[in-house]
Design a protein around this motif. Sequence first.
Motif, PDB file in Angstrom:
ATOM      1  N   PRO A   1       0.876  -1.415   0.058  1.00 14.74           N
ATOM      2  CA  PRO A   1       0.057  -0.287  -0.087  1.00 14.74           C
ATOM      3  C   PRO A   1       0.857   1.406   0.115  1.00 14.74           C
ATOM      4  O   PRO A   1       1.742   1.572   0.788  1.00 14.74           O
ATOM      5  CB  PRO A   1      -0.948  -0.254   1.046  1.00 14.74           C
ATOM      6  N   MET A   2       0.635   1.950  -0.732  1.00 16.62           N
ATOM      7  CA  MET A   2       0.994   4.252  -0.704  1.00 16.62           C
ATOM      8  C   MET A   2       0.805   4.570   0.274  1.00 16.62           C
ATOM      9  O   MET A   2      -0.379   4.229   1.016  1.00 16.62           O
ATOM     10  CB  MET A   2       0.643   3.758  -2.463  1.00 16.62           C
ATOM     11  N   PRO A   3       1.598   5.162   0.456  1.00 20.77           N
ATOM     12  CA  PRO A   3       1.288   6.565   1.665  1.00 20.77           C
ATOM     13  C   PRO A   3       0.000   7.201   1.268  1.00 20.77           C
ATOM     14  O   PRO A   3      -0.364   6.739   0.378  1.00 20.77           O
ATOM     15  CB  PRO A   3       2.329   7.190   2.060  1.00 20.77           C
ATOM     16  N   GLU A   4      -1.213   7.658   3.095  1.00 19.17           N
ATOM     17  CA  GLU A   4      -2.227   8.188   2.214  1.00 19.17           C
ATOM     18  C   GLU A   4      -1.532   9.380   1.834  1.00 19.17           C
ATOM     19  O   GLU A   4      -0.978  10.343   1.366  1.00 19.17           O
ATOM     20  CB  GLU A   4      -3.034   8.753   3.551  1.00 19.17           C
ATOM     21  N   GLY A   5      -2.715   9.598   0.355  1.00 14.02           N
ATOM     22  CA  GLY A   5      -2.187  10.429  -0.523  1.00 14.02           C
ATOM     23  C   GLY A   5      -1.396  10.681  -1.959  1.00 14.02           C
ATOM     24  O   GLY A   5      -1.272  11.583  -2.603  1.00 14.02           O
ATOM     25  N   VAL A   6      -0.132   9.888  -1.723  1.00 20.43           N
ATOM     26  CA  VAL A   6       0.276   9.005  -2.638  1.00 20.43           C
ATOM     27  C   VAL A   6      -0.110   8.328  -3.905  1.00 20.43           C
ATOM     28  O   VAL A   6      -0.653   6.930  -3.582  1.00 20.43           O
ATOM     29  CB  VAL A   6       1.829   8.835  -2.263  1.00 20.43           C
ATOM     30  N   ALA A   7       0.547   8.203  -5.803  1.00 17.79           N
ATOM     31  CA  ALA A   7      -0.317   7.801  -5.961  1.00 17.79           C
ATOM     32  C   ALA A   7       0.758   7.480  -7.015  1.00 17.79           C
ATOM     33  O   ALA A   7       1.333   8.607  -7.600  1.00 17.79           O
ATOM     34  CB  ALA A   7      -1.757   8.146  -6.653  1.00 17.79           C
ATOM     35  N   LEU A   8       0.993   6.640  -7.527  1.00 19.20           N
ATOM     36  CA  LEU A   8       1.899   6.176  -8.776  1.00 19.20           C
ATOM     37  C   LEU A   8       0.777   6.084 -10.028  1.00 19.20           C
ATOM     38  O   LEU A   8       0.298   5.435 -10.077  1.00 19.20           O
ATOM     39  CB  LEU A   8       3.133   5.484  -8.505  1.00 19.20           C
ATOM     40  N   HIS A   9       1.393   7.100 -10.507  1.00 14.90           N
ATOM     41  CA  HIS A   9       0.997   7.035 -12.465  1.00 14.90           C
ATOM     42  C   HIS A   9       1.392   7.003 -13.224  1.00 14.90           C
ATOM     43  O   HIS A   9       0.579   5.565 -14.370  1.00 14.90           O
ATOM     44  CB  HIS A   9      -0.163   8.361 -11.982  1.00 14.90           C
ATOM     45  N   GLY A  10       2.292   7.017 -13.863  1.00 17.89           N
ATOM     46  CA  GLY A  10       2.789   5.918 -14.725  1.00 17.89           C
ATOM     47  C   GLY A  10       4.891   5.492 -14.459  1.00 17.89           C
ATOM     48  O   GLY A  10       5.008   6.259 -13.810  1.00 17.89           O
ATOM     49  N   VAL A  11       4.718   4.727 -14.739  1.00 17.59           N
ATOM     50  CA  VAL A  11       6.429   4.551 -14.684  1.00 17.59           C
ATOM     51  C   VAL A  11       6.969   4.240 -16.271  1.00 17.59           C
ATOM     52  O   VAL A  11       6.589   3.080 -16.935  1.00 17.59           O
ATOM     53  CB  VAL A  11       6.517   2.835 -14.408  1.00 17.59           C
ATOM     54  N   PHE A  12       8.416   4.854 -17.054  1.00 19.78           N
ATOM     55  CA  PHE A  12       8.820   4.457 -18.192  1.00 19.78           C
ATOM     56  C   PHE A  12       9.744   4.373 -18.239  1.00 19.78           C
ATOM     57  O   PHE A  12      10.485   5.098 -18.374  1.00 19.78           O
ATOM     58  CB  PHE A  12       7.952   6.447 -19.010  1.00 19.78           C
ATOM     59  N   PRO A  13      10.392   3.342 -18.259  1.00 21.35           N
ATOM     60  CA  PRO A  13      11.406   3.355 -18.525  1.00 21.35           C
ATOM     61  C   PRO A  13      12.831   2.524 -19.586  1.00 21.35           C
ATOM     62  O   PRO A  13      10.893   2.492 -20.439  1.00 21.35           O
ATOM     63  CB  PRO A  13      11.456   1.566 -17.278  1.00 21.35           C
ATOM     64  N   SER A  14      13.376   2.976 -19.350  1.00 21.33           N
ATOM     65  CA  SER A  14      13.926   3.262 -21.084  1.00 21.33           C
ATOM     66  C   SER A  14      14.218   1.137 -21.403  1.00 21.33           C
ATOM     67  O   SER A  14      14.355   0.377 -20.468  1.00 21.33           O
ATOM     68  CB  SER A  14      15.665   3.340 -20.962  1.00 21.33           C
ATOM     69  N   SER A  15      14.723   1.325 -22.193  1.00 22.52           N
ATOM     70  CA  SER A  15      14.509  -0.288 -22.936  1.00 22.52           C
ATOM     71  C   SER A  15      15.206  -1.195 -22.151  1.00 22.52           C
ATOM     72  O   SER A  15      15.666  -2.821 -22.020  1.00 22.52           O
ATOM     73  CB  SER A  15      14.590  -0.614 -24.468  1.00 22.52           C
ATOM     74  N   ASP A  16      16.732  -0.297 -21.393  1.00 23.40           N
ATOM     75  CA  ASP A  16      17.805  -1.027 -21.443  1.00 23.40           C
ATOM     76  C   ASP A  16      17.672  -1.383 -19.442  1.00 23.40           C
ATOM     77  O   ASP A  16      18.560  -1.653 -19.043  1.00 23.40           O
ATOM     78  CB  ASP A  16      19.092  -0.475 -22.025  1.00 23.40           C
ATOM     79  N   GLY A  17      16.839  -0.204 -19.406  1.00 20.84           N
ATOM     80  CA  GLY A  17      16.713  -0.370 -17.909  1.00 20.84           C
ATOM     81  C   GLY A  17      17.159   0.408 -17.087  1.00 20.84           C
ATOM     82  O   GLY A  17      17.058   0.553 -15.596  1.00 20.84           O
TER      83      GLY A  17
END
Length: 86
Positions: A26-42
């Motif tokens: 669970p995320m802390p109250e009020g915190v949300a991760l909306h997107g993760v955009f990694p490079s192809s090599d990480g």
Amino acid sequence: MYITVVHEITEPSTFWSAAQEAMSQPMPEGVALHGVFPSSDGTHAVCLWEAPDQQAVREMVESVVGQVSKNDYHEVDAVNAVGLPA
């Protein structure tokens, strides 16, 4: 507010393993991760967060991946941004 985090990752396998584990909790109250955009090599990524302030994101990110990445934090200019979550 929306915050982007730009990650320069020194140990991709450790970073992504730790990130996956953290995202299963669970995320802390009020915190949300909306997107993760990694490079192809990480070795780089940009993430879009929503939180009451930048410090809330910084504390979470640094505790999870701070040892294996350099992380730059930026408040998003919501007025000029395109594609923010509704």
